[in-house]
Design an enzyme around this catalytic site. Structure first.
Site, PDB file in Angstrom:
ATOM      1  N   SER A 133      -4.399  -6.921  -1.330  1.00 29.50           N
ATOM      2  CA  SER A 133      -5.746  -7.368  -0.575  1.00 29.50           C
ATOM      3  C   SER A 133      -5.498  -7.558   0.678  1.00 29.50           C
ATOM      4  O   SER A 133      -6.022  -8.508   1.537  1.00 29.50           O
ATOM      5  CB  SER A 133      -6.080  -8.779  -1.174  1.00 29.50           C
ATOM      6  OG  SER A 133      -6.446  -8.657  -2.455  1.00 29.50           O
TER       7      SER A 133
ATOM      8  N   GLU B  19       4.285  -6.348  -3.658  1.00 28.47           N
ATOM      9  CA  GLU B  19       2.935  -6.658  -4.051  1.00 28.47           C
ATOM     10  C   GLU B  19       2.962  -7.444  -5.296  1.00 28.47           C
ATOM     11  O   GLU B  19       3.124  -7.321  -6.261  1.00 28.47           O
ATOM     12  CB  GLU B  19       2.640  -5.067  -4.462  1.00 28.47           C
ATOM     13  CG  GLU B  19       2.501  -4.168  -3.643  1.00 28.47           C
ATOM     14  CD  GLU B  19       1.370  -2.951  -3.863  1.00 28.47           C
ATOM     15  OE1 GLU B  19       0.716  -2.569  -2.943  1.00 28.47           O
ATOM     16  OE2 GLU B  19       1.366  -2.354  -4.847  1.00 28.47           O
TER      17      GLU B  19
ATOM     18  N   LYS C 125      -5.311   5.492  -5.364  1.00 24.18           N
ATOM     19  CA  LYS C 125      -5.467   5.201  -6.841  1.00 24.18           C
ATOM     20  C   LYS C 125      -6.450   6.072  -7.277  1.00 24.18           C
ATOM     21  O   LYS C 125      -6.512   7.242  -7.051  1.00 24.18           O
ATOM     22  CB  LYS C 125      -6.185   3.839  -6.963  1.00 24.18           C
ATOM     23  CG  LYS C 125      -5.314   2.411  -6.213  1.00 24.18           C
ATOM     24  CD  LYS C 125      -5.648   1.302  -6.808  1.00 24.18           C
ATOM     25  CE  LYS C 125      -4.871   0.248  -5.828  1.00 24.18           C
ATOM     26  NZ  LYS C 125      -4.839  -1.095  -6.231  1.00 24.18           N
TER      27      LYS C 125
ATOM     28  N   ASN D  63      -3.216   3.743  -0.497  1.00 17.72           N
ATOM     29  CA  ASN D  63      -3.288   4.136  -1.818  1.00 17.72           C
ATOM     30  C   ASN D  63      -4.659   4.354  -2.289  1.00 17.72           C
ATOM     31  O   ASN D  63      -5.285   3.238  -2.582  1.00 17.72           O
ATOM     32  CB  ASN D  63      -2.647   3.084  -2.820  1.00 17.72           C
ATOM     33  CG  ASN D  63      -2.445   3.422  -4.233  1.00 17.72           C
ATOM     34  OD1 ASN D  63      -2.792   4.409  -4.741  1.00 17.72           O
ATOM     35  ND2 ASN D  63      -1.809   2.422  -4.806  1.00 17.72           N
TER      36      ASN D  63
ATOM     37  N   HIS E 203       4.131   1.090  -9.323  1.00 19.61           N
ATOM     38  CA  HIS E 203       3.144   0.449  -8.895  1.00 19.61           C
ATOM     39  C   HIS E 203       2.674  -0.400 -10.151  1.00 19.61           C
ATOM     40  O   HIS E 203       2.853   0.004 -11.388  1.00 19.61           O
ATOM     41  CB  HIS E 203       1.781   1.461  -8.655  1.00 19.61           C
ATOM     42  CG  HIS E 203       0.686   0.295  -8.021  1.00 19.61           C
ATOM     43  ND1 HIS E 203       0.051  -0.144  -8.630  1.00 19.61           N
ATOM     44  CD2 HIS E 203       0.389   0.346  -6.767  1.00 19.61           C
ATOM     45  CE1 HIS E 203      -1.069  -0.911  -8.024  1.00 19.61           C
ATOM     46  NE2 HIS E 203      -0.450  -0.824  -6.767  1.00 19.61           N
TER      47      HIS E 203
ATOM     48  N   GLY F 284      -4.898  -0.510  -0.754  1.00 22.04           N
ATOM     49  CA  GLY F 284      -5.684   0.064  -1.570  1.00 22.04           C
ATOM     50  C   GLY F 284      -7.130  -0.164  -1.188  1.00 22.04           C
ATOM     51  O   GLY F 284      -7.245   0.876  -0.196  1.00 22.04           O
TER      52      GLY F 284
ATOM     53  N   GLY G 256      -6.097  -6.188  -5.406  1.00 15.39           N
ATOM     54  CA  GLY G 256      -7.519  -5.828  -5.876  1.00 15.39           C
ATOM     55  C   GLY G 256      -8.209  -7.249  -5.968  1.00 15.39           C
ATOM     56  O   GLY G 256      -9.415  -7.330  -6.431  1.00 15.39           O
TER      57      GLY G 256
END
Ligand code: PGA
Length: 241
Positions: free
Chosen positions: A203, A160, A10, A8, A88, A224, A166
């Protein structure tokens, strides 16, 4: 069955970055892993390869019409997209998406024969109050309202935890395992769906991927920041076979 790695991006990477990314990826993705690359909309068309699938990060819940700024599942399909991330936590937070809207989006994606990747997970506060399983059950029931086993055969769920995204933090391995299997149990008991794939996201990186990959019942990962360079993604994929 092959494990899945969803990348992803983003709202990251420029045209130049993506050109380089595509070049560096070429010939470096194992065919034993189902890799899905989800770049920003303008760059979707640049990812065309037998080595991986292409996914979008969002789509609207209707096929066409006067909805300025939105992109439909049918438009994405015409570009060769096969997966769409839906629900998300960043969309729930910044675009105020709720479970009802997500339910409509999933129905639209499935009716167009594409594969939704539904993201669910608890906040830090909900976790502290030991509400993870209640939150997850509610998200599944509301996001998958009115659906049956056949409709859900193309669904993937990504667990998630919002606090893990993150942040560099992850739940304990045994906690991920428990939640992944809890999600599968709900899908089996409520929808008789025994083939839903469940991923972990939040993460995931080069240091924890091996341990996460060994979790029983886990079908792959949603990544991510560790996927924002081709090298980073290749490293994750090489550790998941
Ligand atoms: P992260 O993001 O890997 O950077 O934590 C995961 C996600 O938001 O899906």
């Amino acid at each position: 069955m092959n494990k899945m790695v969803v990348a992803n991006f983003k709202m990251n990477l420029s045209l130049e970055d993506v050109e380089l990314y595509v070049q560096q990826l070429k010939g470096n993705i194992s065919d034993k892993v189902n890799v899905v690359i989800c770049p920003s909309f303008p760059f979707l068309f640049m990812f065309k390869s037998d080595e991986y699938k292409v996914g979008a990060q969002n789509s609207f819940y209707l096929n066409e019409g006067s909805f300025t700024g939105e992109v439909s599942t049918t438009q994405l399909k015409s570009l060769g997209v096969s997966y769409i991330i839906v629900g998300h936590s960043e969309r729930r937070l910044y675009s105020k998406e709720d479970n009802d809207l997500i339910n409509n989006k999933i129905k639209n994606i499935l009716s167009n024969n594409l594969k939704p990747i539904l993201c669910i997970g608890e906040t830090k506060e909900e976790r502290a109050l030991h509400k993870t399983s209640i939150v997850i059950k509610k998200q599944i029931e509301q996001c998958l309202k009115d659906m049956d086993k056949d409709m859900l055969s193309d669904l993937t769920i990504a667990y998630e935890p919002i606090w893990a995204i993150g942040s560099g933090l992850t739940p304990k391995i045994v906690e991920i395992e428990e939640t992944v299997n809890y999600i599968k149990t709900i899908c089996l008991s409520k929808y008789k769906a025994d083939n839903i794939k469940v991923l972990y996201g939040g993460s995931v990186n080069r240091n924890n991927i091996r341990e996460i990959n060994n979790i029983g019942g886990l079908d792959g990962v949603l990544v991510g920041s560790a996927s924002w360079s081709a090298r980073g993604l290749i490293e994750i994929v090489n550790n998941i076979e």
